[in-house]
Motif scaffolding. Structure first.
Motif, PDB file in Angstrom:
ATOM      1  N   TRP A 194       9.660 -15.943  -5.395  1.00  0.00           N
ATOM      2  CA  TRP A 194       8.825 -15.783  -6.584  1.00  0.00           C
ATOM      3  C   TRP A 194       9.341 -14.714  -7.557  1.00  0.00           C
ATOM      4  O   TRP A 194       8.598 -14.263  -8.426  1.00  0.00           O
ATOM      5  CB  TRP A 194       7.352 -15.457  -6.213  1.00  0.00           C
ATOM      6  N   ASN A 252       8.758  -1.709  -5.553  1.00  0.00           N
ATOM      7  CA  ASN A 252       8.545  -3.119  -5.207  1.00  0.00           C
ATOM      8  C   ASN A 252       7.054  -3.439  -5.330  1.00  0.00           C
ATOM      9  O   ASN A 252       6.268  -2.599  -5.787  1.00  0.00           O
ATOM     10  CB  ASN A 252       9.055  -3.412  -3.782  1.00  0.00           C
ATOM     11  N   GLY A 253       6.673  -4.624  -4.918  1.00  0.00           N
ATOM     12  CA  GLY A 253       5.279  -5.035  -5.059  1.00  0.00           C
ATOM     13  C   GLY A 253       4.340  -4.218  -4.193  1.00  0.00           C
ATOM     14  O   GLY A 253       3.246  -3.835  -4.622  1.00  0.00           O
ATOM     15  N   SER A 254       4.771  -3.956  -2.965  1.00  0.00           N
ATOM     16  CA  SER A 254       3.906  -3.193  -2.055  1.00  0.00           C
ATOM     17  C   SER A 254       3.662  -1.790  -2.602  1.00  0.00           C
ATOM     18  O   SER A 254       2.528  -1.280  -2.534  1.00  0.00           O
ATOM     19  CB  SER A 254       4.550  -3.083  -0.666  1.00  0.00           C
ATOM     20  N   VAL A 271       1.229  -1.698  -5.465  1.00  0.00           N
ATOM     21  CA  VAL A 271      -0.150  -1.772  -4.979  1.00  0.00           C
ATOM     22  C   VAL A 271      -0.575  -0.422  -4.387  1.00  0.00           C
ATOM     23  O   VAL A 271      -1.671   0.093  -4.654  1.00  0.00           O
ATOM     24  CB  VAL A 271      -0.296  -2.895  -3.923  1.00  0.00           C
ATOM     25  N   TYR A 311      -3.246 -11.149   0.076  1.00  0.00           N
ATOM     26  CA  TYR A 311      -2.016 -10.502   0.538  1.00  0.00           C
ATOM     27  C   TYR A 311      -1.585  -9.526  -0.554  1.00  0.00           C
ATOM     28  O   TYR A 311      -1.482  -9.910  -1.727  1.00  0.00           O
ATOM     29  CB  TYR A 311      -0.901 -11.525   0.788  1.00  0.00           C
ATOM     30  N   HIS A 312      -1.353  -8.273  -0.169  1.00  0.00           N
ATOM     31  CA  HIS A 312      -0.974  -7.268  -1.162  1.00  0.00           C
ATOM     32  C   HIS A 312       0.250  -6.476  -0.727  1.00  0.00           C
ATOM     33  O   HIS A 312       0.475  -5.383  -1.229  1.00  0.00           O
ATOM     34  CB  HIS A 312      -2.140  -6.314  -1.419  1.00  0.00           C
ATOM     35  N   GLY A 313       1.009  -6.980   0.255  1.00  0.00           N
ATOM     36  CA  GLY A 313       2.216  -6.268   0.656  1.00  0.00           C
ATOM     37  C   GLY A 313       2.116  -5.729   2.066  1.00  0.00           C
ATOM     38  O   GLY A 313       1.081  -5.860   2.737  1.00  0.00           O
ATOM     39  N   GLU A 349      -5.899 -10.523  -6.404  1.00  0.00           N
ATOM     40  CA  GLU A 349      -4.802 -11.259  -7.022  1.00  0.00           C
ATOM     41  C   GLU A 349      -5.456 -12.179  -8.057  1.00  0.00           C
ATOM     42  O   GLU A 349      -6.205 -13.073  -7.683  1.00  0.00           O
ATOM     43  CB  GLU A 349      -4.065 -12.098  -5.977  1.00  0.00           C
ATOM     44  N   ASP A 406      -3.666  -7.284  -8.989  1.00  0.00           N
ATOM     45  CA  ASP A 406      -2.340  -7.317  -8.381  1.00  0.00           C
ATOM     46  C   ASP A 406      -1.613  -8.546  -8.944  1.00  0.00           C
ATOM     47  O   ASP A 406      -1.778  -9.660  -8.460  1.00  0.00           O
ATOM     48  CB  ASP A 406      -2.470  -7.394  -6.857  1.00  0.00           C
ATOM     49  N   VAL A 440       1.589  -8.964  -8.967  1.00  0.00           N
ATOM     50  CA  VAL A 440       2.958  -8.965  -8.443  1.00  0.00           C
ATOM     51  C   VAL A 440       3.530 -10.393  -8.445  1.00  0.00           C
ATOM     52  O   VAL A 440       4.677 -10.615  -8.819  1.00  0.00           O
ATOM     53  CB  VAL A 440       2.982  -8.337  -7.030  1.00  0.00           C
ATOM     54  N   MET A 441       2.707 -11.363  -8.065  1.00  0.00           N
ATOM     55  CA  MET A 441       3.182 -12.753  -8.078  1.00  0.00           C
ATOM     56  C   MET A 441       2.857 -13.445  -9.388  1.00  0.00           C
ATOM     57  O   MET A 441       3.665 -14.221  -9.902  1.00  0.00           O
ATOM     58  CB  MET A 441       2.538 -13.499  -6.903  1.00  0.00           C
ATOM     59  N   SER A 449       5.597  -6.484 -10.295  1.00  0.00           N
ATOM     60  CA  SER A 449       6.884  -6.396  -9.588  1.00  0.00           C
ATOM     61  C   SER A 449       7.545  -7.769  -9.688  1.00  0.00           C
ATOM     62  O   SER A 449       7.426  -8.416 -10.724  1.00  0.00           O
ATOM     63  CB  SER A 449       6.669  -5.966  -8.137  1.00  0.00           C
ATOM     64  N   LYS A 450       8.192  -8.222  -8.641  1.00  0.00           N
ATOM     65  CA  LYS A 450       8.849  -9.542  -8.568  1.00  0.00           C
ATOM     66  C   LYS A 450       9.555  -9.924  -9.875  1.00  0.00           C
ATOM     67  O   LYS A 450      10.660  -9.482 -10.128  1.00  0.00           O
ATOM     68  CB  LYS A 450       7.843 -10.600  -8.141  1.00  0.00           C
TER      69      LYS A 450
HETATM   70  C1  LIG Z   1       0.274 -10.437  -4.738  1.00  0.00           C
HETATM   71  C2  LIG Z   1       1.336  -9.660  -4.028  1.00  0.00           C
HETATM   72  N1  LIG Z   1       1.241  -8.327  -3.925  1.00  0.00           N
HETATM   73  C3  LIG Z   1       2.171  -7.590  -3.331  1.00  0.00           C
HETATM   74  C4  LIG Z   1       3.271  -8.175  -2.755  1.00  0.00           C
HETATM   75  C5  LIG Z   1       4.305  -7.333  -2.078  1.00  0.00           C
HETATM   76  O1  LIG Z   1       5.482  -7.321  -2.841  1.00  0.00           O
HETATM   77  P1  LIG Z   1       6.868  -6.871  -2.179  1.00  0.00           P
HETATM   78  O2  LIG Z   1       7.252  -7.973  -1.264  1.00  0.00           O
HETATM   79  O3  LIG Z   1       7.796  -6.737  -3.339  1.00  0.00           O
HETATM   80  O4  LIG Z   1       6.629  -5.584  -1.491  1.00  0.00           O
HETATM   81  C6  LIG Z   1       3.411  -9.554  -2.815  1.00  0.00           C
HETATM   82  C7  LIG Z   1       4.556 -10.214  -2.191  1.00  0.00           C
HETATM   83  O5  LIG Z   1       4.620 -11.398  -2.002  1.00  0.00           O
HETATM   84  C8  LIG Z   1       2.425 -10.328  -3.470  1.00  0.00           C
HETATM   85  O6  LIG Z   1       2.501 -11.653  -3.552  1.00  0.00           O
END
Ligand SMILES: Cc1ncc(COP(=O)(O)O)c(C=O)c1O
Length: 449
Positions: free
Chosen positions: A73, A130-132, A135, A163-165, A223, A257, A259-260, A285-286
């Motif tokens: 993604w 990164n995404g985590s 968050v 899912y948030h990492g 999300e 969030d 990220v996606m 992120s992503k």
């Molecule tokens: C909505 C969401 N938040 C956070 C993350 C975590 O991102 P990362 O894998 O870059 O740490 C993801 C990863 O898929 C995600 O989909």
């Protein structure tokens, strides 16, 4: 209900991906590398990718795979895009990295400015990795906001199934499942709200009102519009807007969030752009770098930042990462934003959304498919199996291998198949992906698989 025949299995040589040429890499890969989200015992050989171009990932045999999920993604405009590559190369020639506390640099400043142009009601950008971490920063920023303002609140509301990492904060606010079970006792307590639907939204709104009356809730994280890793579950903008409005009226910070969902995935620049009432914090992120480098950004409204504007050093936001604001990464993100801002990119996004919508209609006719859903460039459906729908559904690997055997990378979340392509995917490539899905569903319906 159905069985895949073994010739789709990746560790046979039938799909041509693991030939003698790869053996050296594969042996070393097995010897030295621990890959993410992968059960280690009996793990099949990985495919050794050597090059990438546009929508294609190309292995050491020269075999080309359509990257139907944008490499987890992240990819927006295509792999090794020459415009982003040139921007990165130019930045590398100037400066690879510098410390980002007490020092700053043009790419970091320019990126913060450009992100805020797309989020005009927000005030500040905080970079991480990164995404985590985006968050993690958002949660800490929100919790410390209350501490700094002298009204400490410690409870967090999150949508069930999220899912948030994979950091501890990210795991805490996510669904409790196989991803985080070994750490359950160490995760902080979160109040869960069901994913909104037309049938439950009135109940959820009442539940949220009650929670915010009764308890000191610091923030609500979600999300927006699409829960990704939880199974590509989608919900209405109007319902989310209603929940955000309740939080705003009751002084509870809202965290989107993205990220996606950010950077065009849902058909608008950000998923919160579908809402009349937007969140107080956004996690990015992503796609932010077009899929070139890891980068997190947590964007907050000015009132949150203002709580940190104090002479009391104890109220500093003591958070940072060694590579915070890396200038090469920021240069990639700026170049990706240039491409995002081209009308051509939005034509492509709209075209993917339209063809996805048409294909969704076709999928709804299949007897082996359930819950077809689509938001912008994201299309998802459940393959009906005897097992429960979910990440651990045993059809994930056979399904992925079926698509690989057709030179397509789709990585189902259990029995949830989804398509999330880079925006550069051509209509012909997208049709190839749909054709493989058609073939799969026909074979399943005829019990040939
Ligand atoms: C909505 C969401 N938040 C956070 C993350 C975590 O991102 P990362 O894998 O870059 O740490 C993801 C990863 O898929 C995600 O989909």
């Amino acid at each position: 209900m159905w069985q895949f025949v073994p010739n789709f299995a990746r560790d046979t040589h039938n799909c041509g991906c693991n030939t003698v040429m790869d053996n050296d890499w594969l042996q070393k890969d097995r010897a030295y590398v621990w890959h993410p989200f992968t059960p280690q015992l009996h793990a099949p050989n990985n495919i050794v990718i050597e090059r990438a171009n546009g929508t294609m990932l190309i292995d050491t045999d020269g075999r080309e795979y359509i990257d139907g999920i944008s490499s987890w993604w992240v990819n927006l405009h295509g792999h090794s895009h020459p415009y982003i590559t040139a921007a990165v190369t130019a930045q590398l020639a100037k400066m690879e990295h510098s410390i980002f506390a007490a020092f700053t640099h043009p790419p970091g400043i320019a990126l913060a400015e450009r992100l805020l142009q797309h989020l005009p009601d927000f005030g500040k950008v905080f970079f991480s990795d990164n995404g985590s971490t985006a968050v993690e920063v958002a949660l800490k920023m929100a919790l410390q906001y209350w501490w700094n303002t002298g009204k400490p609140k410690h409870k967090v509301i999150a949508l069930n199934g999220a899912y948030h990492g994979d950091t501890f904060g990210g795991m805490s606010v996510a669904a409790r499942n196989a991803f985080n079970q070994p750490f359950e006792r160490l995760l902080f307590e979160v109040v869960g709200l069901d994913l909104p639907t037309p049938d439950n939204i009135d109940r959820l709104a009442a539940e949220l009102e009650h929670l915010l009356e009764a308890e000191d809730m610091a923030c609500f994280i979600f999300e927006p519009l699409v829960q990704g890793a939880g199974g590509m579950l989608m919900y209405d903008a109007a319902h989310l807007e209603r929940l955000i409005r309740i939080c705003r009226n009751k002084n509870c910070i809202t965290i989107a969030d993205e990220v996606m969902t950010g950077f065009g995935r849902t058909g608008k620049f950000f998923a919160i752009d579908h809402l009349g009432e937007r969140s107080d914090i956004v996690c990015l992120s992503k796609g932010i770098t077009g899929g070139f480098f890891p980068l997190g950004a947590t964007v907050c409204r000015q009132f949150i930042y203002d709580a940190y504007l104090t002479a009391d050093k104890m109220k500093t936001f003591f958070h940072g990462h060694s590579y915070t604001g890396n200038p090469v990464t920021c240069a990639a993100a700026l170049a990706s934003l240039d491409l995002m801002e081209q009308p051509e990119t939005w034509h492509r996004i709209a075209a993917i959304a339209t063809t996805n919508q048409e294909f969704a209609e076709e999928l709804r006719q299949s007897p082996v498919v359930g819950r077809v859903r689509q938001t912008g460039t994201i299309l998802a459906f459940d393959v009906l199996t005897a097992e429960e729908t979910g990440y651990l559904n045993s059809s994930a690997i056979p399904l992925a291998d079926f698509f690989l055997s057709r030179n397509i990378i789709l990585r189902p979340l259990g029995n949830v198949v989804y398509v999330l392509p880079p925006y550069c995917i051509t209509p012909e490539e997208l049709q190839k992906v749909y054709e493989a899905i058609r073939e799969l569903l026909e074979a399943l319906a005829d019990k040939r698989l």
